[in-house]
Write an enzyme that holds these catalytic residues in place. Structure first.
Site, PDB file in Angstrom:
ATOM      1  N   HIS A 110       0.835  -1.204   0.000  1.00 44.90           N
ATOM      2  CA  HIS A 110       0.000   0.000   0.000  1.00 44.90           C
ATOM      3  C   HIS A 110       0.868   1.252   0.000  1.00 44.90           C
ATOM      4  O   HIS A 110       1.978   1.264   0.516  1.00 44.90           O
ATOM      5  CB  HIS A 110      -1.003  -0.003   1.156  1.00 44.90           C
ATOM      6  CG  HIS A 110      -0.403  -0.036   2.528  1.00 44.90           C
ATOM      7  ND1 HIS A 110      -0.082   1.103   3.224  1.00 44.90           N
ATOM      8  CD2 HIS A 110      -0.080  -1.079   3.327  1.00 44.90           C
ATOM      9  CE1 HIS A 110       0.407   0.764   4.412  1.00 44.90           C
ATOM     10  NE2 HIS A 110       0.423  -0.555   4.502  1.00 44.90           N
ATOM     11  N   ASP A 118      -0.016   4.394   1.204  1.00 43.10           N
ATOM     12  CA  ASP A 118      -0.155   5.351   2.310  1.00 43.10           C
ATOM     13  C   ASP A 118       0.551   4.843   3.554  1.00 43.10           C
ATOM     14  O   ASP A 118       0.917   3.683   3.656  1.00 43.10           O
ATOM     15  CB  ASP A 118      -1.628   5.627   2.608  1.00 43.10           C
ATOM     16  CG  ASP A 118      -2.401   4.397   3.050  1.00 43.10           C
ATOM     17  OD1 ASP A 118      -2.091   3.279   2.585  1.00 43.10           O
ATOM     18  OD2 ASP A 118      -3.335   4.546   3.853  1.00 43.10           O
ATOM     19  N   GLU A 169      -4.982   2.149   2.760  1.00 49.47           N
ATOM     20  CA  GLU A 169      -4.922   0.936   3.586  1.00 49.47           C
ATOM     21  C   GLU A 169      -5.090   1.295   5.051  1.00 49.47           C
ATOM     22  O   GLU A 169      -5.767   0.587   5.797  1.00 49.47           O
ATOM     23  CB  GLU A 169      -3.588   0.219   3.352  1.00 49.47           C
ATOM     24  CG  GLU A 169      -3.479  -1.131   4.041  1.00 49.47           C
ATOM     25  CD  GLU A 169      -2.933  -1.085   5.463  1.00 49.47           C
ATOM     26  OE1 GLU A 169      -2.979  -2.129   6.128  1.00 49.47           O
ATOM     27  OE2 GLU A 169      -2.464  -0.022   5.918  1.00 49.47           O
TER      28      GLU A 169
END
Length: 166
Positions: free
Chosen positions: A65, A67, A128
């Site tokens: 992910h 983020d 996420e």
């Protein structure tokens, strides 16, 4: 040395700010890196970045992910005794910059070394940290993937989790 490249990629990634809902800087970086390896990318309706490396056999999904938890500021980490640490102004950001760095390295080695491999579907998801939003909205059907590896682990280094809650 390839380990140096992996470390340098991780340092570059944590230098880019990326919090939930603001993954565009990491996505732009990834698009440039993947294009440099000859891969084309697409962004789905959720903002997930998908790259495909053609191969033979059953496709395999690789996921990380984009983020990280706030404050998620870009910074120059400190390397001490072979371990990267935050510069103290923010969190390190290895969750999940480390997963992204691993996927980029895998793709680069497959391309550079002309290694045999299945079709690789690399998916870099958004949001996420806010409840797996990008991952739950990703549609694997068009890519014909049923198996994958998620590079995001809350356990000790080297621990492999074979199944998750979802």
């Amino acid at each position: 040395m390839l380990a140096d490249r992996l470390c340098n990629t991780l340092i570059e990634l944590v230098g880019i700010p990326s919090t939930t809902g603001h993954e565009e800087h990491i996505r732009n970086y990834l698009e440039r890196q993947l294009a440099g390896s000859g891969l084309s990318t697409q962004v789905d309706g959720m903002g997930n970045l998908v790259a495909t490396l053609a191969g033979t056999g059953k496709p395999l999904l690789l996921n990380a992910h984009m983020d990280r938890v706030p404050p998620g500021l870009g910074h120059r980490p400190v390397l001490r005794d072979g371990i990267l640490y935050s510069d103290g102004a923010t969190n390190l950001g290895a969750d999940d910059a480390a997963g992204i760095a691993i996927i980029l390295e895998v793709l680069a080695r497959l391309v550079e070394q002309h290694l045999p491999h299945p079709t690789i579907v690399a998916v870099f998801t958004v949001q996420e940290e806010a409840g797996l939003c990008g991952a739950t909205k990703f549609d694997p059907e068009p890519y014909h993937v049923t198996d994958g590896i998620v590079f995001d682990n809350a356990f000790e280094a080297g621990v492999a989790v074979s199944k998750g809650a979802a």
